[in-house]
Design an enzyme around this catalytic site. Structure first.
Site, PDB file in Angstrom:
ATOM      1  CG  ASP A 213      -1.858   1.128   1.299  1.00 19.74           C
ATOM      2  OD1 ASP A 213      -2.817   1.107   0.520  1.00 19.74           O
ATOM      3  OD2 ASP A 213      -1.655   2.070   2.100  1.00 19.74           O
ATOM      4  CD  GLU A 263      -2.172   2.535  -3.498  1.00 20.74           C
ATOM      5  OE1 GLU A 263      -3.243   3.107  -3.745  1.00 20.74           O
ATOM      6  OE2 GLU A 263      -1.665   2.548  -2.355  1.00 20.74           O
TER       7      GLU A 263
HETATM    8  C1  GLC Z   1      -4.177   3.225  -0.447  1.00 22.36           C
HETATM    9  C2  GLC Z   1      -5.422   2.394  -0.335  1.00 22.36           C
HETATM   10  C3  GLC Z   1      -6.530   3.265   0.161  1.00 22.36           C
HETATM   11  C4  GLC Z   1      -6.146   3.820   1.523  1.00 22.36           C
HETATM   12  C5  GLC Z   1      -4.802   4.520   1.473  1.00 22.36           C
HETATM   13  C6  GLC Z   1      -4.254   4.745   2.852  1.00 22.36           C
HETATM   14  O1  GLC Z   1      -4.281   4.202  -1.407  1.00 22.36           O
HETATM   15  O2  GLC Z   1      -5.702   1.773  -1.556  1.00 22.36           O
HETATM   16  O3  GLC Z   1      -7.750   2.586   0.235  1.00 22.36           O
HETATM   17  O4  GLC Z   1      -7.119   4.734   1.954  1.00 22.36           O
HETATM   18  O5  GLC Z   1      -3.833   3.759   0.796  1.00 22.36           O
HETATM   19  O6  GLC Z   1      -3.812   3.543   3.406  1.00 22.36           O
END
Ligand code: GLC
Length: 535
Positions: A213, A263
């Site tokens: 993440d 991500e």
């Molecule tokens: C990422 C996740 C999202 C979350 C954020 C903070 O972007 O996909 O859902 O709110 O991280 O952890």
């Protein structure tokens, strides 16, 4: 054709897998309390096997106060009791594996929940304590420290709230998301050690991969200088120190043949590709494709840039049309602005769902024909639209932190419809689902669609079954009229997508394998329709 790629080369299954994202809370409610859970997922494993996916990515299922849908983790080694137990997670991982489906867990290294024992200890220990060094605690600016330590922007686009919160003892702490998600200090060796232990904990339990993440946010400039647009290096995004962290993670993953998907939201293709060097992450989400408008030229450019940026580092591309953070595909494609941008989200955007659905069907065939891995978000295979959630039911902090301007992300997180005639469309049994299902939700139920050869589900099943087994071998563009995308893959399968406003002749072929909608009476491909052909 036909032979699933992961069976051909199970070592590198991830180079061309179809990976299904499970948002546990909204997938299936096994115990009837209104919240999806692991029992629900286990009961639906046959459905996932029949869909033909190779792996499941679970959004965080750990102990959490759920202030940000589980992205606020209080204990990485425990499953939230609302979802089940660790023993049940282990069972789920092995049951899925027996069906040929691997498991990917979601690790959130940038921050923890404010209920995490580390943060609780830091609060108790007070200013200047070693416990506070695991986070970013600072005195404030101004005469009495009444101003936040710097001016960094929130990572919730549209947020009007600060990223610093002041404690009664005078210290401020940094949280790029909500105050319940304090950022960890990645310059501290204990933070690194703990995360490598967590990776091992889950790899030991049989998971095949880890989604990382907010992967480009962990490292911060230790001086925490103000954010100046264009400052190089950026004090909080995409810092060079991150690569050392991921090289070290890679050695852990390699011990288990585990894979990473990061991500990584970065506009710069070259900077993005650095995360995918051979000793770093295996893959990262391709958000440029997800954000791309429904336009032939723009899509082709996005595909070309993606493939070109991945080639030098030897990493496979990923293709993503939606996830738990963005507007659902059929809704996005049914609007005037068909690209995705967090900054453009608003209440009451007019949407033509029939149009959006036609395009989403074509986009499904497009993405599943491209070289690399494909991510599907639960409900995408049912063609679910973004739901309008009445403001009194919204739970997503993105809505609250934007002062009510951003509708938030609950609209893509509505509990799934499984059985048309059952209470709550078969999601659960006793209690009402945690987010309301809109009127007409049962019309999208999986059981209805399974029986309808024209349904979105039938299209996805057929496409995944037929999905050409050429791994991540390159594509070759074919000459095509303006507004039409046509390419051929190594094994002689052609994908044609017509985004022009006139029907298009199909290129020469011996067999029509699949199309996202009917051809016209002259055998041409109508607007917003895609087909797979054998050349
Ligand atoms: C990422 C996740 C999202 C979350 C954020 C903070 O972007 O996909 O859902 O709110 O991280 O952890």
């Amino acid at each position: 054709m036909g032979q699933p790629t992961h069976a051909r080369n199970s070592q590198e299954w991830w180079r061309s897998a179809v990976i299904y994202q499970v948002y546990v809370r909204s997938f299936a409610d096994g115990d009837g309390d209104g919240t999806g859970d692991l029992a629900g997922v286990r009961s639906r494993l046959p459905y996932l096997a029949e869909l033909g996916v190779h792996a499941l990515w679970f959004t965080p299922w750990y102990l959490s106060p759920l202030k940000d849908g589980g992205y606020d983790v209080a204990d990485y080694r425990a499953i939230d009791p609302a979802f089940g137990t660790l023993a049940e997670a282990e069972k789920l991982i092995s049951e899925a594996r027996e069906l040929g489906i691997r498991t990917i867990v979601d690790i959130v290294p940038n921050h923890v929940s404010d209920q995490h024992p580390w943060f609780q200890a830091a609060l108790a220990a007070g200013p200047g304590s070693p416990e506070r060094e695991l986070f970013h605690f600072r005195p404030g600016r101004g005469e009495n420290g009444e101003l936040p330590p710097n001016d960094w922007p929130s990572q919730f686009v549209g947020s009007t709230e600060p990223v610093w919160t002041r404690l009664p003892d005078g210290d401020w702490y940094l949280h790029l998301f909500t105050p319940e998600q304090p950022d960890l200090n990645w310059a501290h060796p204990a933070v690194r050690q703990e995360h490598e232990d967590i990776l091992r904990f889950w790899f030991e339990r049989g998971v095949a991969g880890v989604r990382i993440d907010s992967a480009a946010l962990l490292a911060k400039d230790p001086d925490l200088p103000d954010f100046v647009e264009g400052r190089d290096p950026n004090p909080l995004v995409d810092r060079d120190e991150l690569h050392d962290i991921y090289r070290s993670w890679r050695t852990v993953a390699d011990d288990y043949d585990g894979v990473f998907v990061g991500e990584v939201w970065l506009p710069d293709a070259e900077r993005f590709a650095r995360y995918l060097r051979p000793d770093e992450l295996h893959t990262a989400f391709n958000f440029s494709f997800l954000s791309c408008p429904w336009d032939a030229g723009r899509l082709r450019a996005s595909i070309d840039t993606t493939l070109a940026e991945h080639a030098p580092v030897g990493a496979p591309a990923t293709w993503v049309l939606c996830n738990h953070d963005v507007t659902r595909t059929v809704t996005r494609y049914g609007r005037t602005e068909t690209g995705f941008d967090f900054a453009d989200k608003a209440f009451g955007t007019p949407t033509d769902l029939a149009l959006g659905t036609r395009r989403a069907r074509a986009a499904a065939l497009l993405s599943l024909a491209l070289p690399g891995a494909v991510y599907l978000y639960q409900g995408e295979e049912l063609g679910l639209p973004e739901a309008d959630i009445s403001v009194d039911r919204i739970q997503d902090p993105m809505y609250f932190r934007s002062g009510g301007a951003d509708p938030g992300r609950d609209g893509c997180r509505v509990p799934l419809p499984w059985v048309a005639g059952a209470p709550f469309a078969g999601f659960g049994s006793r209690e009402e689902p945690w987010l309301p299902q809109p009127a007409g939700w049962a019309d999208y139920a999986a059981d209805l669609q399974a029986a309808d050869p024209k349904s979105m589900l039938a299209l996805y099943r057929a496409a995944i079954r037929l999905r050409p087994a050429f791994g991540d071998a390159p594509l070759t563009w074919l000459p095509a009229p303006q507004g039409v995308l046509a390419f051929i893959r190594a094994d002689g399968v052609t994908c044609v997508v017509n985004l022009a406003d006139t029907p298009a002749d199909l290129p020469p072929h011996t067999q029509l394998l699949l199309s996202s909608g009917p051809l016209d009476d002259q055998g041409r491909l109508p607007q917003d329709t895609a087909a797979w052909l054998r050349a």
